[in-house]
Design an enzyme around this catalytic site. Structure first.
Site, PDB file in Angstrom:
ATOM      1  N   LYS A 102       0.840  -1.204   0.000  1.00  0.00           N
ATOM      2  CA  LYS A 102       0.000   0.000   0.000  1.00  0.00           C
ATOM      3  C   LYS A 102       0.877   1.257   0.000  1.00  0.00           C
ATOM      4  CE  LYS A 102      -3.671  -2.648   2.126  1.00  0.00           C
ATOM      5  NZ  LYS A 102      -4.335  -3.109   3.357  1.00  0.00           N
ATOM      6  N   GLN A 104      -4.413  -1.956   9.820  1.00  0.00           N
ATOM      7  CA  GLN A 104      -4.301  -3.255   9.156  1.00  0.00           C
ATOM      8  C   GLN A 104      -4.799  -4.372  10.085  1.00  0.00           C
ATOM      9  OE1 GLN A 104      -3.166  -3.753   5.874  1.00  0.00           O
ATOM     10  NE2 GLN A 104      -3.841  -5.864   6.184  1.00  0.00           N
ATOM     11  N   ASP A 141     -10.870   2.189   4.386  1.00  0.00           N
ATOM     12  CA  ASP A 141     -11.060   0.742   4.231  1.00  0.00           C
ATOM     13  C   ASP A 141     -12.554   0.408   4.127  1.00  0.00           C
ATOM     14  OD1 ASP A 141      -8.961  -0.987   3.864  1.00  0.00           O
ATOM     15  OD2 ASP A 141      -8.434  -1.125   5.993  1.00  0.00           O
TER      16      ASP A 141
END
Ligand code: NAP
Length: 292
Positions: free
Chosen positions: A52, A96, A119
């Site tokens: 990312k 994450q 997200d």
């Protein structure tokens, strides 16, 4: 059979995003800034977060990686989320997953400002997705839908069978493809570990999406002739021919199934790159939504 090349599709999206950044720079506007929190040293999570950050560098976004040890207390993580919510230089951020067992993932997710939740996991964004209201779509399902769309695959009226009902893949992709949108308007069957007659259900799928994390689970007999097969699964399996000793394998028995499909995603190089591209799209939108 046509390969649904997620890497190539994601590369075109990245080129579009890089151009958008270039134009913003020329106009003296703000550059999108994504932050990522990584807890612990899990190899898979580290690989995903690094990919990312690397993509941010490639397309010209700013990025900040914040790392904590496995033993970080929940309160410290919550305080960091709060400070990122308040930090005007950060447009969007991710935590994450998975997190260590002593940390309540839902509590962390709910602490994120929905307007920075790139997200798309916050209940507000899930609710917006269900009601087809503006918000951030979860990155992997959004990537799947974009892959379908950019490869000209018809979804309206098709029977889509989804294997897996997780909050991050199976459930949201089922909702997105059932909505009255394009792509969408599928008749969706969502399946899970208690589903009976799974083989028969899969055999009736025009579009089969597997997100269960069981390598090679989807066999030739489960796939209808001409079906579109999308493999979300990424499991590390032993491979002594590789220096690192493992490779990624999908849920689908690719070699056995490929000749029966109209389209099929490879693993790696299918859904994975599209997930990262979607995260970048969400980050640019997060900034634009605030009128920056
Ligand atoms: P998860 O949270 O572990 O959920 C797995 C789902 O599969 C559950 O709903 C489970 O059913 C269902 N399942 C398990 N065994 C089954 C069986 N035999 N038959 C039918 N359903 C079964 O997984 P996830 O987070 O969604 O991830 C799934 C896979 O996708 C993993 O390999 C993960 O690494 C991969 N992934 C890839 C990306 C990417 O960008 N490429 C992104 C996210 C995830 P129950 O609900 O009944 O337990």
């Amino acid at each position: 059979m046509q390969l649904l090349d997620g890497k190539a599709t994601a590369d075109s999206i990245k080129k579009e995003l890089a151009l958008a950044v270039k134009l913003r720079k020329e106009q003296g506007k703000k550059i999108p800034h994504l932050a990522a929190i990584l807890v612990g040293n899990d190899g898979g999570s580290l690989t995903y977060v690094n990919a990312k950050v690397k993509t941010c560098d490639l397309i010209g976004f700013e990025s900040t990686l914040i790392r904590y040890d496995d033993s970080v207390p929940e309160e410290i993580l919550l305080a960091k989320v709060k400070s990122l919510n308040e930090d005007k230089s950060i447009d969007g951020f991710i935590v994450q997953l998975p997190l260590p067992k002593h940390i309540d993932e839902m509590k962390i997710t709910q602490a994120i400002d929905p307007l920075k939740d790139v997200d798309g996991f916050h209940p507000v964004n899930i609710g917006n997705m269900v009601l087809d209201l503006p918000g951030f779509l979860p990155a992997t399902p959004a990537g799947i839908v974009e892959l379908i769309s950019r490869n000209g695959i018809e979804t309206s009226g098709k029977h889509c069978v989804v294997l897996g009902r997780s909050n991050i893949v199976g459930m949201p992709v089922s909702i997105m493809l059932a909505r009255n949108t394009t792509p969408g308007n599928c008749t969706v069957t969502i399946t899970h570990s208690r589903t009976q007659n799974l083989v028969e259900i899969c055999q009736s799928a025009d579009i089969l999406i597997s997100a269960i994390g069981r390598p090679g689970f989807v066999t030739k007999e489960m796939v209808k002739e001409g079906a579109v097969v999308i493999d979300v699964g990424t499991t590390r399996v032993e491979d002594s021919t590789r220096a690192r000793g493992w490779r990624l394998r999908g849920d689908v028995d690719f070699d056995a199934v490929k000749d029966k499909c109209s389209f099929i995603t490879p693993v790696p190089g299918g859904v994975g790159p599209m997930t990262i591209a979607s995260l970048m799209i969400n980050t640019l939108r997060a900034m634009e939504l605030k009128g920056k």
